[in-house]
Motif scaffolding. Structure first.
Motif, mmCIF file in Angstrom:
data_model
loop_
_atom_site.group_PDB
_atom_site.id
_atom_site.type_symbol
_atom_site.label_atom_id
_atom_site.label_comp_id
_atom_site.label_asym_id
_atom_site.label_seq_id
_atom_site.Cartn_x
_atom_site.Cartn_y
_atom_site.Cartn_z
ATOM 1 N N GLY A 103 7.070 -2.992 6.597
ATOM 2 C CA GLY A 103 5.887 -2.173 6.811
ATOM 3 C C GLY A 103 4.774 -2.484 5.830
ATOM 4 N N TYR A 104 5.087 -2.416 4.544
ATOM 5 C CA TYR A 104 4.065 -2.714 3.541
ATOM 6 C C TYR A 104 3.713 -4.197 3.529
ATOM 7 N N LEU A 105 4.695 -5.056 3.781
ATOM 8 C CA LEU A 105 4.395 -6.477 3.905
ATOM 9 C C LEU A 105 3.437 -6.727 5.063
ATOM 10 N N GLY A 106 3.691 -6.085 6.184
ATOM 11 C CA GLY A 106 2.845 -6.282 7.355
ATOM 12 C C GLY A 106 1.432 -5.778 7.161
ATOM 13 N N THR A 107 1.298 -4.684 6.401
ATOM 14 C CA THR A 107 -0.043 -4.181 6.097
ATOM 15 C C THR A 107 -0.851 -5.255 5.382
ATOM 16 N N ALA A 108 -0.222 -5.926 4.413
ATOM 17 C CA ALA A 108 -0.907 -6.993 3.688
ATOM 18 C C ALA A 108 -1.141 -8.208 4.599
ATOM 19 N N TYR A 109 -0.160 -8.527 5.427
ATOM 20 C CA TYR A 109 -0.273 -9.706 6.296
ATOM 21 C C TYR A 109 -1.445 -9.576 7.258
ATOM 22 N N LYS A 110 -1.585 -8.413 7.881
ATOM 23 C CA LYS A 110 -2.696 -8.247 8.819
ATOM 24 C C LYS A 110 -4.042 -8.351 8.109
ATOM 25 N N ALA A 111 -4.120 -7.813 6.883
ATOM 26 C CA ALA A 111 -5.369 -7.909 6.122
ATOM 27 C C ALA A 111 -5.707 -9.366 5.816
ATOM 28 N N LEU A 112 -4.711 -10.151 5.424
ATOM 29 C CA LEU A 112 -4.946 -11.562 5.125
ATOM 30 C C LEU A 112 -5.349 -12.333 6.385
ATOM 31 N N LEU A 136 -14.060 -8.468 1.880
ATOM 32 C CA LEU A 136 -13.172 -7.509 1.223
ATOM 33 C C LEU A 136 -12.463 -6.693 2.293
ATOM 34 N N VAL A 137 -11.143 -6.594 2.171
ATOM 35 C CA VAL A 137 -10.349 -5.792 3.100
ATOM 36 C C VAL A 137 -9.640 -4.697 2.312
ATOM 37 N N ASN A 138 -9.809 -3.455 2.727
ATOM 38 C CA ASN A 138 -9.202 -2.308 2.048
ATOM 39 C C ASN A 138 -7.938 -1.894 2.786
ATOM 40 N N ILE A 139 -6.795 -1.924 2.067
ATOM 41 C CA ILE A 139 -5.536 -1.479 2.660
ATOM 42 C C ILE A 139 -4.835 -0.427 1.809
ATOM 43 N N GLY A 140 -5.411 -0.092 0.646
ATOM 44 C CA GLY A 140 -4.720 0.784 -0.289
ATOM 45 C C GLY A 140 -5.064 2.258 -0.168
ATOM 46 N N ALA A 141 -6.072 2.599 0.631
ATOM 47 C CA ALA A 141 -6.419 4.001 0.918
ATOM 48 C C ALA A 141 -7.130 4.701 -0.233
ATOM 49 N N HIS A 161 -18.561 -9.311 4.289
ATOM 50 C CA HIS A 161 -17.809 -8.500 5.245
ATOM 51 C C HIS A 161 -16.974 -7.478 4.477
ATOM 52 N N ILE A 162 -16.945 -6.240 4.964
ATOM 53 C CA ILE A 162 -16.047 -5.221 4.435
ATOM 54 C C ILE A 162 -15.258 -4.656 5.608
ATOM 55 N N SER A 163 -13.929 -4.652 5.486
ATOM 56 C CA SER A 163 -13.080 -4.166 6.573
ATOM 57 C C SER A 163 -12.030 -3.207 6.038
ATOM 58 N N GLY A 164 -11.642 -2.280 6.879
ATOM 59 C CA GLY A 164 -10.396 -1.561 6.682
ATOM 60 C C GLY A 164 -9.365 -2.169 7.609
ATOM 61 N N SER A 165 -8.122 -2.149 7.201
ATOM 62 C CA SER A 165 -7.071 -2.714 8.044
ATOM 63 C C SER A 165 -5.883 -1.768 8.037
ATOM 64 N N ALA A 166 -5.505 -1.317 9.201
ATOM 65 C CA ALA A 166 -4.408 -0.352 9.326
ATOM 66 C C ALA A 166 -3.200 -0.993 10.004
ATOM 67 N N TRP A 167 -2.130 -1.138 9.258
ATOM 68 C CA TRP A 167 -0.841 -1.550 9.791
ATOM 69 C C TRP A 167 -0.907 -2.921 10.433
ATOM 70 N N PHE A 168 0.020 -3.229 11.339
ATOM 71 C CA PHE A 168 0.175 -4.559 11.909
ATOM 72 C C PHE A 168 0.881 -4.433 13.245
ATOM 73 N N THR A 169 0.719 -5.432 14.089
ATOM 74 C CA THR A 169 1.360 -5.410 15.401
ATOM 75 C C THR A 169 2.812 -5.870 15.282
ATOM 76 N N THR A 170 3.578 -5.577 16.309
ATOM 77 C CA THR A 170 4.962 -6.045 16.334
ATOM 78 C C THR A 170 5.010 -7.572 16.368
ATOM 79 N N GLY A 171 4.055 -8.189 17.047
ATOM 80 C CA GLY A 171 3.989 -9.649 17.058
ATOM 81 C C GLY A 171 3.781 -10.219 15.667
ATOM 82 N N GLN A 172 2.948 -9.555 14.870
ATOM 83 C CA GLN A 172 2.743 -9.990 13.489
ATOM 84 C C GLN A 172 3.998 -9.758 12.655
ATOM 85 N N GLY A 173 4.730 -8.684 12.961
ATOM 86 C CA GLY A 173 6.011 -8.462 12.302
ATOM 87 C C GLY A 173 6.996 -9.563 12.626
#
Length: 371
Positions: free
Chosen positions: A169-178, A288-293, A311-323
């Motif tokens: 879960g936490y890995l995927g949050t970072a992966y989607k942001a990257l 910049l991507v914000n994932i830490g809330a 660019h400034i983005s928020g990124s919430a979670w990740f898809t099952t495909g990304q998992g």
């Protein structure tokens, strides 16, 4: 043969201990599988959700109490519904807790995280429709069996343990942001909170994605060398927050170029200055991507952002495909997660695990419940 009853940890009141109870094993719908839980992750934010969430973020609804929490379950498929196509009994899986309706405009376009009812099963919701989603999916991972939609399942390779997969879960949050920031070979990345639960995952994935230079900020100097040792000498460098401003340090390390990407992985209680300084460290055209809330209104210079094409983005979670992609990277050896230190607790010790997680060894510590 599947048991008829199971143990489950249920919360009756925020701030009070969970209670272990016997409940019927849930039935599954035709498009679901029944998963026998082998490990469920306990993340640092769970304590906030159980004690402070209603006051901090009332717009993000919680499940109706009593409720079974548990965000990151892994286990073995015990039974499959009649309309399940690609999973069979015995498959090792991670269950992505992101639940979407499948029928709103965003879901029909394939953008399931933008679902108008998007909800974290066993955690919290994002929209006014989340209470309905909690009614449809009332079982979090802190129990022995959960029903899971087939769209939520990540197949786990044999070289990815259930305990490590409970960190996806936490890995995927970072992966989607990257991914959102197009990190790859040649990228320079700054990670705010590099030694924490989110930040360390961002390090591992940025390395796997080929980032040539990773800079980080943190406070726990005792962990700095351990983080640096995850890569070849010089590829990771770390700055102590609270000394010189981050943007000044980044300018020195990058000879004035700045970084391509900044990932802010600091939590809700972190000072806004840390994020702003990371933003000022980004080069022209960077992201910049914000994932830490980080909570509240953060002051930013919109004119500078416009002039520098930032660019400034928020990124919430990740898809099952990304998992699945992360699991595949572990299988191939590209993604190394061997640095995790697992602290394993029985379900009966769930309250001890939740209260003790603050003593973890930064992002290296991985707290899991094994029912």
């Amino acid at each position: 043969m599947t048991a008829k009853t199971m143990r489950a940890a249920r919360l009756y009141e925020g701030g009070k201990p969970m209670v272990i109870e016997q409940l019927p094993v849930p039935q599954i719908r035709p498009t679901e599988v029944l998963v026998k839980i082998k490990a469920c992750g306990i993340v640092p934010n769970l304590h906030n959700i159980l004690t402070n969430w209603v006051n901090w973020f009332p717009h993000n609804p919680l499940p109706k109490l009593p409720a079974i929490f548990g965000l990151d379950p892994t286990g073995v498929v015990e039974a499959v519904g009649a309309q399940v196509y690609d999973f069979k009994v015995g498959d090792r899986v991670y269950v992505n807790p992101g639940r979407h309706c499948g029928s709103c405009r965003a879901c029909r376009a394939g953008n399931t995280i933008a679902c108008s009812a998007y909800t974290f099963n066993g955690y919290f919701g994002f929209t006014p429709k989340s209470p309905r989603m909690f009614e449809d999916y009332p079982y979090g991972g802190l129990c022995e069996y959960i029903p899971a939609p087939q769209y939520s399942l990540v197949k786990l390779p044999d070289n990815l343990s259930f305990e490590t997969a409970a960190r996806l879960g936490y890995l995927g949050t970072a992966y989607k942001a990257l991914l959102r920031a197009n990190v790859g070979p040649g990228s320079t990345v700054l990670i705010n909170g590099i030694s924490g639960t989110l930040g360390l995952g961002a390090v591992a994935l940025a390395l796997a994605m080929g980032a040539r230079k990773i800079l980080g900020t943190a406070r726990n100097q005792a962990l700095f060398q351990r983080v640096k040792d995850l890569a070849a000498p010089g590829r990771i460098e770390i700055h102590t927050l609270g000394s010189v401003p981050t943007q000044q340090w980044v300018a020195e390390v990058t000879q004035g170029e700045g970084v391509d990407v900044a990932i802010d992985a600091l939590g809700p209680g972190a000072p806004h200055e840390s994020l702003v300084q990371a933003l000022k460290s980004v080069r022209r055209g960077g992201h910049l991507v914000n994932i830490g809330a980080i909570a509240g209104e953060v002051p930013i210079d919109l004119h500078w952002i416009m002039d520098n094409d930032i660019h400034i983005s928020g990124s919430a979670w990740f898809t099952t495909g990304q998992g699945q992609a992360m699991a595949d990277m572990v299988e191939s050896g590209v993604l190394d997660l061997s640095f995790f230190e697992h602290s394993v607790f029985a379900l009966e010790d769930v309250n001890q695990a939740i209260s003790g997680i603050e003593s973890r060894n930064g992002g290296f510590g991985n707290f899991v419940i094994r029912p």
